[in-house]
Write an enzyme that holds these catalytic residues in place. Structure first.
Site, PDB file in Angstrom:
ATOM      1  N   MET A 132       0.848  -1.201   0.000  1.00 60.59           N
ATOM      2  CA  MET A 132       0.000   0.000   0.000  1.00 60.59           C
ATOM      3  C   MET A 132       0.881   1.248   0.000  1.00 60.59           C
ATOM      4  O   MET A 132       0.421   2.342   0.327  1.00 60.59           O
ATOM      5  CB  MET A 132      -0.944  -0.012   1.200  1.00 60.59           C
ATOM      6  CG  MET A 132      -1.935  -1.183   1.124  1.00 60.59           C
ATOM      7  SD  MET A 132      -3.483  -0.896   1.960  1.00 60.59           S
ATOM      8  CE  MET A 132      -2.924  -0.619   3.625  1.00 60.59           C
ATOM      9  N   HIS A 179       9.514  -3.337   3.527  1.00 62.20           N
ATOM     10  CA  HIS A 179       9.097  -3.626   2.144  1.00 62.20           C
ATOM     11  C   HIS A 179      10.307  -3.951   1.272  1.00 62.20           C
ATOM     12  O   HIS A 179      10.246  -4.822   0.398  1.00 62.20           O
ATOM     13  CB  HIS A 179       8.380  -2.419   1.531  1.00 62.20           C
ATOM     14  CG  HIS A 179       7.096  -2.060   2.207  1.00 62.20           C
ATOM     15  ND1 HIS A 179       6.966  -0.963   3.033  1.00 62.20           N
ATOM     16  CD2 HIS A 179       5.885  -2.658   2.180  1.00 62.20           C
ATOM     17  CE1 HIS A 179       5.729  -0.894   3.480  1.00 62.20           C
ATOM     18  NE2 HIS A 179       5.054  -1.906   2.982  1.00 62.20           N
ATOM     19  N   GLN A 182      -2.838 -12.119   7.891  1.00 62.69           N
ATOM     20  CA  GLN A 182      -2.999 -11.826   6.458  1.00 62.69           C
ATOM     21  C   GLN A 182      -2.282 -12.887   5.610  1.00 62.69           C
ATOM     22  O   GLN A 182      -2.815 -13.386   4.618  1.00 62.69           O
ATOM     23  CB  GLN A 182      -2.443 -10.434   6.166  1.00 62.69           C
ATOM     24  CG  GLN A 182      -2.289 -10.139   4.687  1.00 62.69           C
ATOM     25  CD  GLN A 182      -1.940  -8.697   4.405  1.00 62.69           C
ATOM     26  OE1 GLN A 182      -2.782  -7.832   4.473  1.00 62.69           O
ATOM     27  NE2 GLN A 182      -0.682  -8.425   4.071  1.00 62.69           N
ATOM     28  N   SER A 184       6.655  -0.586  10.460  1.00 62.51           N
ATOM     29  CA  SER A 184       5.291  -0.470   9.933  1.00 62.51           C
ATOM     30  C   SER A 184       5.057   0.969   9.498  1.00 62.51           C
ATOM     31  O   SER A 184       5.569   1.905  10.133  1.00 62.51           O
ATOM     32  CB  SER A 184       4.285  -0.831  11.039  1.00 62.51           C
ATOM     33  OG  SER A 184       3.004  -0.336  10.718  1.00 62.51           O
TER      34      SER A 184
END
Ligand code: PAF
Length: 281
Positions: free
Chosen positions: A30, A37, A155, A187
């Site tokens: 996102m 990431h 998830q 995060s």
């Protein structure tokens, strides 16, 4: 690195690679990318010849009182970070591309059972939105592998289950959680924390580590859930849950189960909701 917004450009690029027999790895995000990431991109990079990342703040996975509007959107920085990681293509669609009939009128996927607990219980509809968008993205990119962070443990399990249940031809890979020096899991939501909250946020990882330590010393898992909840509450957190579950399906373990367990915490600190988890073996 190429950035594309529409499906035909995405498909053309992937067709070109496929025609040369190249494999494709995929990292859905996102945006607001951080080192966590980047480690997912690195893992994909090591496994496949081409790497696609997506940046899409998916409206269907946010509840009405959640942070969809204020979720940080930093496409220019994200592009630079991905190019730095040798990502081949960034897919950054708008909402109309992913939801041509509007987000409210989209086909919606529900992965039963595993979504009914923990995050699913506290964020109704969240995993329907995640499963729906990830399935749509898989259909668009058609990757060989897709990489997800273990930080969002439930998830990851939901996606693994969806892939298996729908026989999707993609291998889901899990990347370990990246942590700041004091242990706080990286995060995008950490940036909502005030300096004082940021200093205290480490208690979540600290509590997970304590749960594991006491469990390995022989304590019963159920008692540890209470210890963790009171520890967090005393320190000013509002825990949604601090539990120990079976890692494969997130169900409650048997009283005497000592293997295959994971501790998971979700707690609010001020207005920020943080989640983290730790495998016991
Ligand atoms: O983990 C995330 O960033 C999102 O839930 C995902 C998998 C990109 C789906 O929107």
């Amino acid at each position: 690195m190429q950035t594309v917004q529409d499906v035909s450009a995405l498909r053309a690029a992937i067709r070109g690679w496929r025609s040369k027999g190249e494999t494709v790895g995929f990292v859905p995000t996102m945006g607001n990318l951080h080192a966590g990431h980047q480690s997912l991109i690195k893992l994909a990079r090591a496994r496949t010849e081409r790497v696609v990342a997506s940046v899409f703040v998916n409206p269907t996975q946010f509840g009405p009182n959640e942070d969809f509007e204020r979720y940080p959107r930093t496409l220019v920085q994200d592009q630079a970070a991905l190019a730095d990681q040798d990502c081949d293509l960034l897919f950054a669609p708008d909402v109309g591309t992913i939801y041509p009939f509007g987000a409210e009128h989209s086909v919606s996927l529900r992965v039963p059972q595993i979504t009914e607990t923990l995050e699913g219980a506290h964020r109704p509809g969240h995993f329907d939105g995640v499963a729906t968008v990830v399935c749509k993205l898989f259909n668009l990119v058609q990757p060989d592998i897709a990489v997800f962070g273990q930080k969002d443990f439930q998830q990851l399990k939901v996606i693994e289950r969806m892939v298996r249940d729908l026989s999707l031809p993609v291998k889901v890979m899990a990347a370990p959680t990246l942590r700041a020096e004091d242990g706080l899991a990286l995060s995008s939501r950490n940036q909502y924390l005030s300096p004082d909250e940021r200093a205290r946020a480490v208690l979540i990882y600290d509590t997970l580590s304590k749960m594991r330590e006491l469990f390995l010393q022989g304590h019963a898992w159920r008692a540890l859930e209470q210890v963790a909840t009171s520890r967090l509450t005393r320190a000013g957190f509002a825990p949604d849950y601090a539990v120990i579950r079976r890692a494969d399906d997130l169900a409650e373990p048997a009283e005497d189960q000592r293997e295959g367990l994971v501790a998971l915490i979700a707690a609010r600190l001020g207005t920020t909701r943080l989640i983290d988890n730790l495998m016991f073996d």
